[in-house]
Design a protein around this motif. Structure first.
Motif, PDB file in Angstrom:
ATOM      1  N   THR A 100     -13.558  -1.204  -2.928  1.00 38.13           N
ATOM      2  CA  THR A 100     -13.776  -2.203  -3.977  1.00 38.13           C
ATOM      3  C   THR A 100     -14.729  -3.257  -3.431  1.00 38.13           C
ATOM      4  O   THR A 100     -14.502  -3.784  -2.335  1.00 38.13           O
ATOM      5  N   PRO A 101     -15.802  -3.597  -4.151  1.00 33.33           N
ATOM      6  CA  PRO A 101     -16.722  -4.629  -3.656  1.00 33.33           C
ATOM      7  C   PRO A 101     -15.987  -5.927  -3.330  1.00 33.33           C
ATOM      8  O   PRO A 101     -15.020  -6.296  -4.008  1.00 33.33           O
ATOM      9  N   VAL A 102     -16.478  -6.615  -2.321  1.00 27.57           N
ATOM     10  CA  VAL A 102     -15.854  -7.877  -1.910  1.00 27.57           C
ATOM     11  C   VAL A 102     -15.880  -8.898  -3.042  1.00 27.57           C
ATOM     12  O   VAL A 102     -15.021  -9.783  -3.118  1.00 27.57           O
ATOM     13  N   THR A 103     -16.847  -8.762  -3.941  1.00 28.14           N
ATOM     14  CA  THR A 103     -16.974  -9.713  -5.050  1.00 28.14           C
ATOM     15  C   THR A 103     -16.012  -9.418  -6.200  1.00 28.14           C
ATOM     16  O   THR A 103     -15.944 -10.194  -7.163  1.00 28.14           O
ATOM     17  N   ASP A 104     -15.280  -8.309  -6.122  1.00 30.43           N
ATOM     18  CA  ASP A 104     -14.406  -7.910  -7.231  1.00 30.43           C
ATOM     19  C   ASP A 104     -12.940  -7.975  -6.810  1.00 30.43           C
ATOM     20  O   ASP A 104     -12.427  -7.081  -6.142  1.00 30.43           O
ATOM     21  N   ASP A 105     -12.263  -9.034  -7.218  1.00 29.29           N
ATOM     22  CA  ASP A 105     -10.836  -9.197  -6.928  1.00 29.29           C
ATOM     23  C   ASP A 105      -9.983  -9.026  -8.175  1.00 29.29           C
ATOM     24  O   ASP A 105      -8.816  -9.441  -8.206  1.00 29.29           O
ATOM     25  N   SER A 106     -10.546  -8.409  -9.210  1.00 27.40           N
ATOM     26  CA  SER A 106      -9.827  -8.309 -10.480  1.00 27.40           C
ATOM     27  C   SER A 106      -8.513  -7.539 -10.339  1.00 27.40           C
ATOM     28  O   SER A 106      -7.523  -7.858 -11.009  1.00 27.40           O
ATOM     29  N   ALA A 107      -8.498  -6.534  -9.455  1.00 32.18           N
ATOM     30  CA  ALA A 107      -7.280  -5.743  -9.283  1.00 32.18           C
ATOM     31  C   ALA A 107      -6.126  -6.588  -8.747  1.00 32.18           C
ATOM     32  O   ALA A 107      -4.959  -6.292  -9.016  1.00 32.18           O
ATOM     33  N   LEU A 108      -6.438  -7.633  -8.000  1.00 32.95           N
ATOM     34  CA  LEU A 108      -5.392  -8.476  -7.416  1.00 32.95           C
ATOM     35  C   LEU A 108      -4.649  -9.276  -8.480  1.00 32.95           C
ATOM     36  O   LEU A 108      -3.557  -9.786  -8.224  1.00 32.95           O
TER      37      LEU A 108
ATOM     38  N   ASP B 216       0.501  -3.053 -15.339  1.00 32.96           N
ATOM     39  CA  ASP B 216      -0.910  -2.670 -15.366  1.00 32.96           C
ATOM     40  C   ASP B 216      -1.348  -2.101 -14.020  1.00 32.96           C
ATOM     41  O   ASP B 216      -2.171  -1.175 -13.966  1.00 32.96           O
ATOM     42  N   ALA B 217      -0.801  -2.641 -12.934  1.00 36.43           N
ATOM     43  CA  ALA B 217      -1.136  -2.136 -11.604  1.00 36.43           C
ATOM     44  C   ALA B 217      -0.674  -0.689 -11.449  1.00 36.43           C
ATOM     45  O   ALA B 217      -1.393   0.166 -10.909  1.00 36.43           O
ATOM     46  N   ARG B 218       0.521  -0.376 -11.917  1.00 33.84           N
ATOM     47  CA  ARG B 218       1.032   0.994 -11.819  1.00 33.84           C
ATOM     48  C   ARG B 218       0.181   1.952 -12.656  1.00 33.84           C
ATOM     49  O   ARG B 218      -0.109   3.078 -12.244  1.00 33.84           O
ATOM     50  N   ASP B 219      -0.242   1.505 -13.849  1.00 35.64           N
ATOM     51  CA  ASP B 219      -1.136   2.328 -14.669  1.00 35.64           C
ATOM     52  C   ASP B 219      -2.468   2.540 -13.959  1.00 35.64           C
ATOM     53  O   ASP B 219      -3.015   3.654 -13.945  1.00 35.64           O
TER      54      ASP B 219
ATOM     55  N   ALA C 182       7.938   2.859  -7.311  1.00 34.97           N
ATOM     56  CA  ALA C 182       7.915   1.948  -6.158  1.00 34.97           C
ATOM     57  C   ALA C 182       8.855   0.765  -6.366  1.00 34.97           C
ATOM     58  O   ALA C 182       8.837   0.117  -7.417  1.00 34.97           O
ATOM     59  N   ARG C 183       9.689   0.500  -5.342  1.00 39.63           N
ATOM     60  CA  ARG C 183      10.579  -0.663  -5.404  1.00 39.63           C
ATOM     61  C   ARG C 183       9.791  -1.960  -5.312  1.00 39.63           C
ATOM     62  O   ARG C 183      10.134  -2.975  -5.921  1.00 39.63           O
ATOM     63  N   TYR C 184       8.786  -1.952  -4.464  1.00 34.23           N
ATOM     64  CA  TYR C 184       7.919  -3.112  -4.269  1.00 34.23           C
ATOM     65  C   TYR C 184       6.485  -2.637  -4.381  1.00 34.23           C
ATOM     66  O   TYR C 184       6.157  -1.514  -4.003  1.00 34.23           O
ATOM     67  N   LEU C 185       5.620  -3.490  -4.891  1.00 35.95           N
ATOM     68  CA  LEU C 185       4.198  -3.168  -5.013  1.00 35.95           C
ATOM     69  C   LEU C 185       3.405  -4.441  -4.779  1.00 35.95           C
ATOM     70  O   LEU C 185       3.723  -5.494  -5.356  1.00 35.95           O
ATOM     71  N   ARG C 186       2.399  -4.357  -3.909  1.00 33.89           N
ATOM     72  CA  ARG C 186       1.614  -5.547  -3.599  1.00 33.89           C
ATOM     73  C   ARG C 186       0.183  -5.146  -3.276  1.00 33.89           C
ATOM     74  O   ARG C 186      -0.050  -4.113  -2.642  1.00 33.89           O
ATOM     75  N   ALA C 187      -0.761  -5.972  -3.698  1.00 37.53           N
ATOM     76  CA  ALA C 187      -2.175  -5.720  -3.411  1.00 37.53           C
ATOM     77  C   ALA C 187      -2.733  -6.835  -2.547  1.00 37.53           C
ATOM     78  O   ALA C 187      -2.446  -8.021  -2.759  1.00 37.53           O
ATOM     79  N   ASP C 188      -3.525  -6.450  -1.550  1.00 40.52           N
ATOM     80  CA  ASP C 188      -4.228  -7.399  -0.687  1.00 40.52           C
ATOM     81  C   ASP C 188      -5.617  -6.844  -0.405  1.00 40.52           C
ATOM     82  O   ASP C 188      -5.826  -5.625  -0.441  1.00 40.52           O
ATOM     83  N   ARG C 189      -6.533  -7.726  -0.080  1.00 41.81           N
ATOM     84  CA  ARG C 189      -7.851  -7.246   0.352  1.00 41.81           C
ATOM     85  C   ARG C 189      -7.809  -6.961   1.852  1.00 41.81           C
ATOM     86  O   ARG C 189      -7.176  -7.688   2.608  1.00 41.81           O
TER      87      ARG C 189
END
Length: 414
Positions: A248-256, A262-265, A288-295
């Motif tokens: 993912t481009p560094v300029t795109d944090d939309s997924a976070l 929506d994250a699971r989809d 998933a019991r827990y789900l987390r996004a980080d760069r």
């Protein structure tokens, strides 16, 4: 440790006072390994009972350190001894496999375990000479005062609690360390062009229940997945810790910013064409019991880890990509190594600052190489996505071999 001997050391003179900023894996390893001649205060912003839920890998060198403080047996009992690392493509075709831990001839195993289990064992092992100050955030000015530094007016304020009298302030406070500014000045965190999705999911037993899998597809997406629970394994299941790395481009944090649903989809869509035997990918994501996004992020290797009464360890000193599964392990080795120097120095009546300098001299070059090796392995694995099966297998085998040499402190052949 030999209790009569440590008691004698404590009785032989005033206790040295150590402030440990951060009660994570590295800071708690240090606190467990310091002998009773020290008074240790561990400051942790999370409440003592706070839970994170995810898993981690403890490499053999770190397991050996935990064994020296009596915690390895419990770790092995609650986690999974990793037998091998297996690289496969997104259809399950094996590309490369290498033995790990005992299977690779190590004296101690590689163990995959829940982070909460490891942190709980470290908290439970703390001796009476350690005070845990939970749910406590410290700031830059407070840390400076603990080391006796003057404030902006040039004076050192008196502190009725005596907190200004610490002999050493250890920064074990993670990637956004407040102590690091006192040691190395402001440093920029380096963000990589990759989002890491972390999850942990109960599933039917995966493969042999002992193998760490690394899955890759032609788009550069990679899944790292491994079981972490002996209790689940005993029930014929696997509690799977997983990390999905998505370019993912560094300029795109939309997924976070995605909501949980929506994250699971989003993730299910990314792996919709994966076909892995024994692994239902939609179930893995949606269950998933827990789900987390980080760069993906790290820091260029520092040229200094200690200055005066300050010293760094763990992610405060060397945040790294999780590509090589080394972050927690290197924090454990840091904690043990610093404690060993401090314990030995105390026997000689030495200032803890000198012990911290020796620790830095021994550990900083080693871990700096690992930080750079993680970057290199990430890049090489990305480049290999466009190769055919045979060529990719050879590239992954070479990448793994180069990485083992870097961790061992050796240069790879050119």
């Amino acid at each position: 440790m030999d209790q009569p001997e440590t008691a004698g050391r404590a009785a032989g003179g005033p206790r040295r006072r150590i402030a440990v900023v951060g009660g994570g894996i590295g800071g708690l390893t240090l606190a467990n390994a310091l002998d009773e001649s020290f008074q240790v205060d561990v400051f942790e912003k999370r409440a003592t009972g706070a839970r994170e839920g995810f898993g981690l890998n403890v490499q053999p060198a770190a397991v050996a350190c935990l064994d020296r403080i009596g915690l390895a047996a419990g770790l092995v009992a609650s986690g999974i001894e990793t037998r091998a690392h297996r690289y496969v493509d997104h259809h399950g075709t094996q590309l490369h496999e290498e033995p790990r831990g005992i299977a690779a001839g190590e004296a101690t195993p590689q163990v995959s375990v829940l982070r909460d289990e490891l942190r709980g064992a470290l908290l439970g092992g703390l001796g009476p000479h350690v005070r845990l100050v939970g749910d406590r955030t410290v700031d830059d000015a407070e840390v400076a005062r603990w080391a006796g530094l003057p404030d902006a007016t040039g004076t050192t304020p008196e502190d009725p609690s005596g907190d200004a009298a610490y002999d050493l302030v250890v920064g074990a406070d993670g990637i956004n360390s407040v102590v690091r500014t006192h040691v190395a000045g402001p440093r920029e965190i380096r963000f990589g062009p990759m989002i890491m999705w972390r999850g942990i999911t109960p599933m039917p037993r995966f493969a042999d229940g002992r193998t760490f899998h690394l899955v890759s597809d032609p788009h550069g997406r990679r899944l790292v997945i491994y079981p972490v629970s002996a209790a689940a394994d005993a029930a014929g299941e696997s509690l799977l810790n997983w990390v999905l790395l998505v370019p993912t481009p560094v300029t795109d944090d939309s997924a976070l910013a995605l909501s949980d649903d929506d994250a699971r989809d989003h993730l299910t869509g990314l792996v919709r064409d994966w076909d892995l035997p024994q692994l239902d990918m939609p179930r893995l994501v949606r269950g998933a019991r827990y789900l987390r996004a980080d760069r993906l992020r790290d820091l260029d290797p520092l040229d200094v880890w200690s200055r005066g009464k300050f010293v760094l360890l763990g992610d405060a000193a060397h945040p790294m990509y999780p590509i090589g599964a080394q972050g927690a392990s290197q924090a454990i080795v840091d904690g043990w190594a610093l404690a060993a120097e401090l314990n030995a120095g105390r026997d000689r009546g030495e200032d803890p600052v000198a012990a911290a300098a020796r620790f830095e001299s021994a550990r900083r070059p080693v871990v700096g190489r690992i930080v750079l090796a993680n970057r290199e392995m990430n890049q090489r694995e990305l480049v290999s996505r466009g190769l055919g099966t045979t060529e990719k297998s050879a590239e992954l085998a070479e990448t793994a071999a180069r990485y083992r040499l870097a961790v061992a402190g050796k240069d790879a052949p050119r």
